[in-house]
Scaffold this motif. Sequence first.
Motif, PDB file in Angstrom:
ATOM      1  N   LEU A  58      26.756 -28.051  16.066  1.00  0.00           N
ATOM      2  CA  LEU A  58      26.345 -26.771  17.183  1.00  0.00           C
ATOM      3  C   LEU A  58      26.630 -27.586  18.471  1.00  0.00           C
ATOM      4  CD1 LEU A  58      25.516 -24.822  18.150  1.00  0.00           C
ATOM      5  CD2 LEU A  58      23.399 -24.594  17.462  1.00  0.00           C
ATOM      6  N   LEU A  59      26.157 -29.072  18.898  1.00  0.00           N
ATOM      7  CA  LEU A  59      25.795 -29.824  20.074  1.00  0.00           C
ATOM      8  C   LEU A  59      26.966 -29.936  20.390  1.00  0.00           C
ATOM      9  CD1 LEU A  59      24.565 -30.416  22.814  1.00  0.00           C
ATOM     10  CD2 LEU A  59      23.835 -33.060  20.785  1.00  0.00           C
ATOM     11  N   ASP A  60      28.048 -30.129  19.276  1.00  0.00           N
ATOM     12  CA  ASP A  60      29.340 -31.159  19.913  1.00  0.00           C
ATOM     13  C   ASP A  60      30.217 -30.017  20.005  1.00  0.00           C
ATOM     14  OD1 ASP A  60      28.745 -33.625  18.912  1.00  0.00           O
ATOM     15  OD2 ASP A  60      29.489 -33.408  16.518  1.00  0.00           O
ATOM     16  N   ALA A  61      30.012 -28.744  19.398  1.00  0.00           N
ATOM     17  CA  ALA A  61      30.949 -27.513  19.413  1.00  0.00           C
ATOM     18  C   ALA A  61      30.927 -26.823  21.324  1.00  0.00           C
ATOM     19  CB  ALA A  61      30.570 -26.313  18.867  1.00  0.00           C
ATOM     20  N   LEU A  62      29.900 -26.907  21.694  1.00  0.00           N
ATOM     21  CA  LEU A  62      29.138 -26.617  22.488  1.00  0.00           C
ATOM     22  C   LEU A  62      29.337 -27.370  24.188  1.00  0.00           C
ATOM     23  CD1 LEU A  62      25.364 -24.967  22.051  1.00  0.00           C
ATOM     24  CD2 LEU A  62      27.162 -23.747  22.972  1.00  0.00           C
TER      25      LEU A  62
ATOM     26  N   SER B 267      36.354 -23.109  17.407  1.00  0.00           N
ATOM     27  CA  SER B 267      35.771 -23.984  15.793  1.00  0.00           C
ATOM     28  C   SER B 267      36.287 -23.984  14.875  1.00  0.00           C
ATOM     29  CB  SER B 267      33.982 -23.964  15.712  1.00  0.00           C
ATOM     30  OG  SER B 267      34.119 -22.697  15.031  1.00  0.00           O
ATOM     31  N   ASP B 268      37.304 -22.755  15.871  1.00  0.00           N
ATOM     32  CA  ASP B 268      38.341 -22.780  13.971  1.00  0.00           C
ATOM     33  C   ASP B 268      37.773 -22.167  12.993  1.00  0.00           C
ATOM     34  OD1 ASP B 268      40.948 -21.932  14.011  1.00  0.00           O
ATOM     35  OD2 ASP B 268      41.319 -24.646  12.900  1.00  0.00           O
ATOM     36  N   GLY B 269      36.722 -21.127  12.974  1.00  0.00           N
ATOM     37  CA  GLY B 269      35.946 -20.664  11.359  1.00  0.00           C
ATOM     38  C   GLY B 269      35.111 -21.048  11.253  1.00  0.00           C
ATOM     39  N   ALA B 270      34.651 -22.811  12.036  1.00  0.00           N
ATOM     40  CA  ALA B 270      33.598 -23.557  11.060  1.00  0.00           C
ATOM     41  C   ALA B 270      32.200 -23.111  11.615  1.00  0.00           C
ATOM     42  CB  ALA B 270      33.626 -25.380  11.665  1.00  0.00           C
TER      43      ALA B 270
ATOM     44  N   GLU C  15      29.913 -17.391  21.739  1.00  0.00           N
ATOM     45  CA  GLU C  15      31.354 -16.787  21.513  1.00  0.00           C
ATOM     46  C   GLU C  15      32.212 -18.457  22.017  1.00  0.00           C
ATOM     47  OE1 GLU C  15      32.893 -12.980  23.276  1.00  0.00           O
ATOM     48  OE2 GLU C  15      30.906 -12.302  23.369  1.00  0.00           O
ATOM     49  N   ASP C  16      32.064 -18.353  22.945  1.00  0.00           N
ATOM     50  CA  ASP C  16      33.552 -19.177  23.402  1.00  0.00           C
ATOM     51  C   ASP C  16      34.019 -20.727  21.901  1.00  0.00           C
ATOM     52  OD1 ASP C  16      34.415 -17.949  25.260  1.00  0.00           O
ATOM     53  OD2 ASP C  16      33.613 -19.215  26.758  1.00  0.00           O
ATOM     54  N   ALA C  17      32.268 -21.153  21.616  1.00  0.00           N
ATOM     55  CA  ALA C  17      32.228 -22.428  20.774  1.00  0.00           C
ATOM     56  C   ALA C  17      32.666 -22.262  19.484  1.00  0.00           C
ATOM     57  CB  ALA C  17      30.776 -22.883  21.199  1.00  0.00           C
TER      58      ALA C  17
END
Lengths: 299, 418
Positions: free
Chosen positions: B147-151, B97-100, B91-93
């Motif tokens: 996904l990895l970067d965001a996490l 991500s600002d909608g990305a 959820e946090d990720a």
Amino acid sequence: MSPSPVLELTGITRRFGDVTALDDVSFTVSPGRLTGFVGANGAGKTTTMRVVLGITRPDAGTVRWAGGEVDLAARQSFGYMPEERGLYPKMPVLAQLVFLGQLYGLPEAVARSSALELLERVGLGDRAGDRLDSLSLGNQQRVQVAASLVHDPVLLLLDEPFSGLDPVAVDALAGLLRERAARGVPVLFSSHQLELVEQLCDDVVILDHGRVVAAGRASDLRTASAPRRYRLVVEPDAGFLREVPGLTVLDVDGPAALVELPDDGDEQLLLRRALAHGPVRELRPVVPTLAQIFREAVR
Amino acid sequence: MSTLTTPPATDGAAAASPARRPALTTAPAARLVAAREIAVRLRDRAFLISTAVTLAIIAASIIVPTVFFSGDGPQEYRVAAVGQAAPAVLEDAAAASDGALALEAVPADDVAAAQDLVTSGEVDAALVAGPDGSLELVGDDSTPDDLLDALNGVVSAERSSAVLAELGASDAQVRALADDPVTTRVLDDSGTELVVTLVALVFAFLFFFTVFGFGYQIAQSVTEEKQSRVVELLVAAVPVRALLVGKVAGNTLLAVGQIVLIVAVGLLGLAASGQGDLIGTVAGASGWFLVFFLLGFTMLSTLWAAAGAMAARIEDLQSTTLPLQMLVMAPFFVAVYVTEPGRWLTLLSYVPFTAPLSMPRRLLLGDAAWWEALLAAGIIAATTAVLVAIASRLYRGSLMRTGSKTSMKQAWRASVED
């Protein structure tokens, strides 16, 4: 009193390059009369009509209508049927009649009611919304007739209006033309069908190689311009006529003969000579047909 | 040869005095001709269909790319979540991500179940949160980089703040470290140049196809009148110039109407596809284009009418319109080729045949002042006057020659005779 609606052509000459299509053509088309315009192919009938309509400019001569010049307003009051027929093939019948009526200066509503009435009149009332090219050739010709009448013209110029019509359609068109003439409209129409012209026309104009060779009342032309010919039937044999001085015998067939009297000859004298010979069964003047006059005139 | 004139009718029929209607002069006659032209076209199924198809293509070319290729939409992932912490991290990720990214957490009982989901392709990856606070992203044959970067970003930021707080850093210090150290800035943030180039190109093609399509239509409609011989009736009834003016005016109205429709659909398409910020630029460009389109179209359309009059049959049109096709095609390719501001573009913006394309482009680029536009418009108008005179003469000289194709020379000369 307004000037009489007469069409007068005076000294019209028109050359195309080296060819003189019209050479000093003068004649008159009078109100209330059907005038037949007769001549061989290429004699200049179509060019004459085009000059009257301002489509072709004459090199010399004038056309006058009702005593004045033929201006745009006058031309728009003329009805014209070109020899080469043509309307918009893909346009509905009524729409193009209305369009032409408007081009002739009618308000749309007037053009529409006039077009509808004419279509009814020529038996195409139920085809008003159909495209022209969906009609048979004969019916297209009727639309063409309607197109020349839609604006209630004050002068009619019809180039070969009867060509391609069946006998019933010929009668119908002749009726329409007579009706217009009876209203005082001068009608000029050209035709190859000399019998038809003879039957219909009050006046005749004969054109040959761009020159008017005869013009006037049809009846006058037939009686006045031809030599005095008689058909004579005597018993038992007409051969003796060859001995009569001053008489030209054109043909003898047993008891019947065709003779021509000199200009000052007396047909009563001829009758007496024949009676002296035997019983006379028939003696009558032979009036030449228009076809004969035409052939003599253009010879 | 003597002429016998017949006496006037004496049969009692009242001699009709010629009814004098006022003459239908050139202007109203031209209006009638134009109205017929428009009415016939609007009933023409082929014309309606081609217009509809054009509009559909324009709309599609604007809207479709934004639906399929735009980076605006979020990247979606289904992620199997194992362990209590996993759903919150996802959820946090997503939030960070600002909608990305749009992440859907699919609860899984244990690692084995999560791996089955990954292998079967039901989820894109699995996030396994260990009781010791460890996190593992499990992919089938790879893990999605974004996904990895965001996490990683979310988790390390959380850990950093926790550590910093433990060390006694203030909230402001923590926040300062959390922000990206490098920011970006572009000097021209409107994206106008690309839009201008695209708009100019689209308009160049529109001009080309419209002039060709409607021009050919004008020529064809003139030839049809000759071929069907109806022209003889028309010429007998109204002045020839009324026919010419009416035909050109009717088709110009249709052409401008079609262009306006295309521009309107284009603008609507921009609005509908969320590119509303471009509308101002495109609308401004369209205004200039329409002005020059009108001038350029009128300039050429009388020539198309003349080319139509010189043909006796539709089949002749190919050859009688050939010089005109060159006159439309050559400037089009030159104008499309020379697009960079400079001596050549400036020159082309004043040449009457390329000006309708090149001058609006210079105006869009801010390369020309308003008076230059007026000057170019004046040059086109002057050329139009000359071409109209030439075309009218050719038209008049060939209109009644229904027998065979008329050469330019014959048409020019015949006009004097008649």
